[in-house]
Design an enzyme around this catalytic site. Structure first.
Site, PDB file in Angstrom:
ATOM      1  N   LYS A  62      51.121  13.637 -38.563  1.00  0.00           N
ATOM      2  CA  LYS A  62      51.532  12.191 -38.712  1.00  0.00           C
ATOM      3  C   LYS A  62      53.207  12.230 -38.538  1.00  0.00           C
ATOM      4  CE  LYS A  62      47.871  11.782 -41.382  1.00  0.00           C
ATOM      5  NZ  LYS A  62      47.127  11.917 -42.832  1.00  0.00           N
ATOM      6  N   GLN A 120      48.220  12.164 -49.248  1.00  0.00           N
ATOM      7  CA  GLN A 120      47.742  13.087 -48.429  1.00  0.00           C
ATOM      8  C   GLN A 120      46.197  13.505 -49.367  1.00  0.00           C
ATOM      9  OE1 GLN A 120      47.604  13.463 -44.671  1.00  0.00           O
ATOM     10  NE2 GLN A 120      45.449  14.367 -45.348  1.00  0.00           N
ATOM     11  N   ASP A 131      45.785   3.646 -44.692  1.00  0.00           N
ATOM     12  CA  ASP A 131      44.636   4.301 -45.292  1.00  0.00           C
ATOM     13  C   ASP A 131      43.703   3.535 -45.802  1.00  0.00           C
ATOM     14  OD1 ASP A 131      44.926   6.542 -43.828  1.00  0.00           O
ATOM     15  OD2 ASP A 131      45.043   8.134 -46.278  1.00  0.00           O
TER      16      ASP A 131
HETATM   17  N1  GUN Z   1      42.597  13.828 -46.266  1.00  0.00           N
HETATM   18  C1  GUN Z   1      41.031  13.902 -44.979  1.00  0.00           C
HETATM   19  N2  GUN Z   1      41.312  12.921 -44.669  1.00  0.00           N
HETATM   20  C2  GUN Z   1      42.052  11.808 -45.227  1.00  0.00           C
HETATM   21  C3  GUN Z   1      42.607  10.719 -44.284  1.00  0.00           C
HETATM   22  O1  GUN Z   1      42.355   9.754 -43.477  1.00  0.00           O
HETATM   23  N3  GUN Z   1      44.158  10.401 -45.340  1.00  0.00           N
HETATM   24  C4  GUN Z   1      44.493  11.083 -46.002  1.00  0.00           C
HETATM   25  N4  GUN Z   1      45.398   9.763 -46.566  1.00  0.00           N
HETATM   26  N5  GUN Z   1      44.190  12.021 -46.664  1.00  0.00           N
HETATM   27  C5  GUN Z   1      42.590  12.615 -45.468  1.00  0.00           C
END
Ligand code: GUN
Length: 291
Positions: free
Chosen positions: A50, A94, A117
């Site tokens: 990212k 995350q 998100d």
């Molecule tokens: N952990 C697994 N998938 C995701 C996601 O799409 N966003 C975040 N923040 N954590 C994750």
């Protein structure tokens, strides 16, 4: 490219180009705060990917790394700081978080207007009732793929395998909406469903997000089905350099011949997730969802 393949890599590159074009006509620099707690190796990889994409697009991004031992109160205070930082338009924590931290408290602390998100209950609720919101990035990416491949979804039977808050529930809500690329009759199957195959055999569209390697097999589907594979599973493979290989939730070899369209793993849904995160962050910077 094979005409049966839904090429997520190609579509994600198209979206990145669209973002670049939009960026070129504004002075706004989208800002994204990525918060990573602990040393989960998969989370490390995702956050790095990212961060790299943000740099490539000229976004302002911060990776805030915190130890596994951080208290919930400390984490909430970091989030509040970004809520009040005008340079930051998107905040992403995350997941998963360590077990001593209440995930819901954390997600609810993010300002829903910076919740790129799409995990805040305001965005989840607005998604359910079909109002403008940030959609979680993986389901948003799937929706984009279905639209851009002109999949005929209206009135079709869509079967979702998996009921997670990150993929299963939101994609079910998206496919249910009265909108292009949606308007489906939706069935959500999960770990307690009796005879999942009896549902998938009736499906025109299947979204597999159950986290089990090669779960969906050719005998569970009908001819002409559109298959979206969200799985990222590592399986041992002594012939591979790393000793493992990544496969989806779909047994590609037996499903491919019957499917009319199918996403590969890798190169299907995966690249779309980051593209949608960058799009959500741009939309936030340009105040397109909430003013
Ligand atoms: N952990 C697994 N998938 C995701 C996601 O799409 N966003 C975040 N923040 N954590 C994750």
């Amino acid at each position: 490219m094979d005409s049966k393949i839904i090429d997520g890599k190609l579509i994600s590159e198209e979206i990145i180009l669209e973002i670049k074009k939009e960026l070129s006509s504004t002075n706004v620099i989208p800002g994204l705060a990525l918060i990573l707690v602990g040393n989960n190796p998969a989370s490390e990889i995702y956050v790095k990917m990212k961060e790299k994409k943000c740099a490539e697009l000229g976004y302002y991004s911060i990776v805030n790394r915190q130890p596994e031992t951080i208290s919930e109160a400390e984490l909430l205070s970091i989030i509040s700081g970004y809520n009040n930082d005008p340079k930051i338009h998107g905040i992403l924590i995350q997941l998963p978080l360590p077990s001593h931290i209440n995930e819901m408290n954390v997600l609810e602390t993010v300002d829903y207007r910076k919740d790129v998100d799409g995990f805040h209950p305001v965005n989840a609720g607005r998604l359910m009732i079909g109002e403008k919101c940030y959609m979680p990035c993986t389901p948003a990416g799937i929706f984009e793929l279905l639209k851009r491949y002109n999949v005929d979804t209206s009135g079709k039977n869509a079967v979702v395998i998996g009921r997670s808050n990150i993929v299963g529930k939101p994609i079910a809500n998206i496919l249910l909406q009265k909108a292009k690329g949606a308007n489906c009759t939706v069935t959500v199957t999960h770990s307690a469903t009796q005879d999942i195959a009896s549902h998938t055999r009736r499906a025109d569209i299947i979204v597999a997000a159950i986290g089990k390697a090669n779960f969906l097999t050719g005998d569970m589907i009908k001819e002409g089905v559109v298959i979206v594979d969200v799985g990222i599973n590592r399986i041992d493979d002594s012939s591979a350099k790393k000793g493992y290989r990544v496969v989806g939730d779909v047994d590609y070899a037996s499903c491919y011949p019957k499917a009319s369209l199918i996403t590969p793993v890798p190169g299907g849904v995966g690249p779309m997730t980051i593209a949608m995160l960058l799009k959500n962050t741009l939309d936030s910077a340009l105040k397109k969802i909430y003013s």
